[in-house]
Design a protein around this motif. Structure first.
Motif, PDB file in Angstrom:
ATOM      1  N   ILE A  84       0.818  -1.208   0.000  1.00 34.25           N
ATOM      2  CA  ILE A  84       0.000   0.000   0.000  1.00 34.25           C
ATOM      3  C   ILE A  84       0.852   1.259   0.000  1.00 34.25           C
ATOM      4  O   ILE A  84       0.335   2.363   0.016  1.00 34.25           O
ATOM      5  CB  ILE A  84      -0.950  -0.001   1.213  1.00 34.25           C
ATOM      6  N   GLY A  85       2.168   1.134   0.013  1.00 31.82           N
ATOM      7  CA  GLY A  85       3.028   2.315  -0.056  1.00 31.82           C
ATOM      8  C   GLY A  85       3.285   2.919   1.318  1.00 31.82           C
ATOM      9  O   GLY A  85       2.756   2.476   2.351  1.00 31.82           O
ATOM     10  N   ASP A  86       4.134   3.939   1.348  1.00 31.13           N
ATOM     11  CA  ASP A  86       4.512   4.617   2.586  1.00 31.13           C
ATOM     12  C   ASP A  86       3.545   5.776   2.828  1.00 31.13           C
ATOM     13  O   ASP A  86       3.812   6.920   2.467  1.00 31.13           O
ATOM     14  CB  ASP A  86       5.957   5.124   2.480  1.00 31.13           C
ATOM     15  N   SER A  87       2.419   5.443   3.446  1.00 29.80           N
ATOM     16  CA  SER A  87       1.376   6.454   3.654  1.00 29.80           C
ATOM     17  C   SER A  87       1.160   6.784   5.128  1.00 29.80           C
ATOM     18  O   SER A  87       0.282   7.567   5.458  1.00 29.80           O
ATOM     19  CB  SER A  87       0.060   5.969   3.041  1.00 29.80           C
ATOM     20  N   ALA A  91       1.859  10.604   6.050  1.00 33.18           N
ATOM     21  CA  ALA A  91       0.835  11.476   5.481  1.00 33.18           C
ATOM     22  C   ALA A  91      -0.485  11.331   6.242  1.00 33.18           C
ATOM     23  O   ALA A  91      -1.193  12.311   6.480  1.00 33.18           O
ATOM     24  CB  ALA A  91       0.627  11.147   4.001  1.00 33.18           C
ATOM     25  N   ALA A  92      -0.821  10.094   6.654  1.00 34.18           N
ATOM     26  CA  ALA A  92      -2.053   9.890   7.411  1.00 34.18           C
ATOM     27  C   ALA A  92      -1.972  10.560   8.778  1.00 34.18           C
ATOM     28  O   ALA A  92      -2.952  11.135   9.267  1.00 34.18           O
ATOM     29  CB  ALA A  92      -2.323   8.389   7.556  1.00 34.18           C
ATOM     30  N   ILE A  93      -0.808  10.491   9.446  1.00 34.46           N
ATOM     31  CA  ILE A  93      -0.646  11.131  10.761  1.00 34.46           C
ATOM     32  C   ILE A  93      -0.786  12.640  10.641  1.00 34.46           C
ATOM     33  O   ILE A  93      -1.437  13.297  11.457  1.00 34.46           O
ATOM     34  CB  ILE A  93       0.711  10.731  11.377  1.00 34.46           C
ATOM     35  N   ARG A  94      -0.160  13.232   9.607  1.00 31.28           N
ATOM     36  CA  ARG A  94      -0.273  14.677   9.422  1.00 31.28           C
ATOM     37  C   ARG A  94      -1.728  15.092   9.192  1.00 31.28           C
ATOM     38  O   ARG A  94      -2.198  16.107   9.725  1.00 31.28           O
ATOM     39  CB  ARG A  94       0.591  15.126   8.248  1.00 31.28           C
ATOM     40  N   ALA A  95      -2.453  14.313   8.395  1.00 31.18           N
ATOM     41  CA  ALA A  95      -3.866  14.628   8.167  1.00 31.18           C
ATOM     42  C   ALA A  95      -4.670  14.519   9.458  1.00 31.18           C
ATOM     43  O   ALA A  95      -5.560  15.340   9.729  1.00 31.18           O
ATOM     44  CB  ALA A  95      -4.437  13.688   7.101  1.00 31.18           C
ATOM     45  N   LEU A  96      -4.358  13.521  10.301  1.00 28.77           N
ATOM     46  CA  LEU A  96      -5.067  13.367  11.570  1.00 28.77           C
ATOM     47  C   LEU A  96      -4.794  14.549  12.496  1.00 28.77           C
ATOM     48  O   LEU A  96      -5.703  15.074  13.149  1.00 28.77           O
ATOM     49  CB  LEU A  96      -4.643  12.053  12.235  1.00 28.77           C
TER      50      LEU A  96
END
Length: 250
Positions: free
Chosen positions: A228-231, A234-239
């Motif tokens: 699924i890639g290194d996401s 990016a998910a933590i920053r969005a949270l």
């Protein structure tokens, strides 16, 4: 004259046919008048019990005389085409003694033209009047109607010598029946499944069950070892952005 969707009256060419059990109008005429239609699944059967197709709907026409002094409501079935142009060939203008003083409904009866409406026996009684004129053998007879006198019959004395006519008839109904027969008799083609498709089929057979409320439950065919890639970052920053936004609003 036929009334369109705006209430204006437009000319149309009608054919009286006491051998028809229903009245018809062409699709082109309905589109020209832009009239609302209702659904209809009536099958039209012609000579020899041949299927003439299915009606494309039903529409009620407001028909009037040329002077618009009398109006009638006629229920008609919609067909792509009613008949070929009538008459089949141009007739030389002549005067038949028994018709010279009659006001004809169709001023251009001698010229081939399309038929927009067919008035059958279900509606014809609204238009027929007392009066019938017959002449010599081989000449048309005239029937009095609210539109004027209409012509029918033979005009042999105006016709050219008979010519040979070749026709081609194709029974589509029989062809369709044979086609369906062979489809039923033919073995279904063998289907080759990929490994993933086979897995989905097995998952469906093994996990499908019926819930108490009547619904079916089946597991989703999820792929394994999918990158699924290194996401994560990016998910933590969005949270964190969402948390700061909710904190500011509070």
């Amino acid at each position: 004259m036929v009334q369109d969707y705006t209430g204006r009256w437009q000319p149309a060419r009608a054919l009286l046919d006491n051998g028809s059990h229903a009245s018809f109008v062409t699709e082109a005429c309905v589109q020209r008048l832009r009239l609302p239609r209702t659904l209809s699944s009536v099958h039209v059967t012609g000579i020899g019990s041949l299927q003439g197709g299915r009606a494309k709907g039903e529409v009620t026409l407001s028909i009037s005389t040329r002077t618009l002094d009398t109006k009638f409501q006629v229920s008609t079935l919609i067909l792509p085409k009613i008949t070929n142009d009538l008459p089949t060939s141009a007739l030389p203008t002549t005067s038949w003694p028994h018709l010279t003083d009659l006001p004809l409904a169709d001023r251009y009866y001698s010229q081939p033209g399309p038929i927009d409406i067919l008035i059958g026996m279900d509606e014809m009684d609204k238009f027929l009047l007392h009066g019938l004129r017959k002449g010599e053998r081989g000449t048309p007879m005239a029937q009095n109607t609210v539109f004027g006198w209409v012509l029918s019959g033979n005009a042999a004395n105006l016709q050219s010598p008979p010519v040979n006519i070749s026709t081609l008839h194709s029974d589509l109904h029989l062809t369709q029946l044979i086609h369906k027969f062979w489809e039923l008799e033919e073995l279904p083609p063998r289907k080759f499944l990929s490994p993933e498709e086979s897995m989905c089929e097995k998952l469906y057979d093994d996990t499908t069950e019926r819930a108490p409320d009547g619904r079916y439950i089946v597991r989703l065919p999820l792929k394994k070892n999918v990158l699924i890639g290194d996401s994560r970052e990016a998910a933590i920053r969005a949270l964190l952005r969402m948390e700061r936004r909710f904190t500011a609003k509070a």
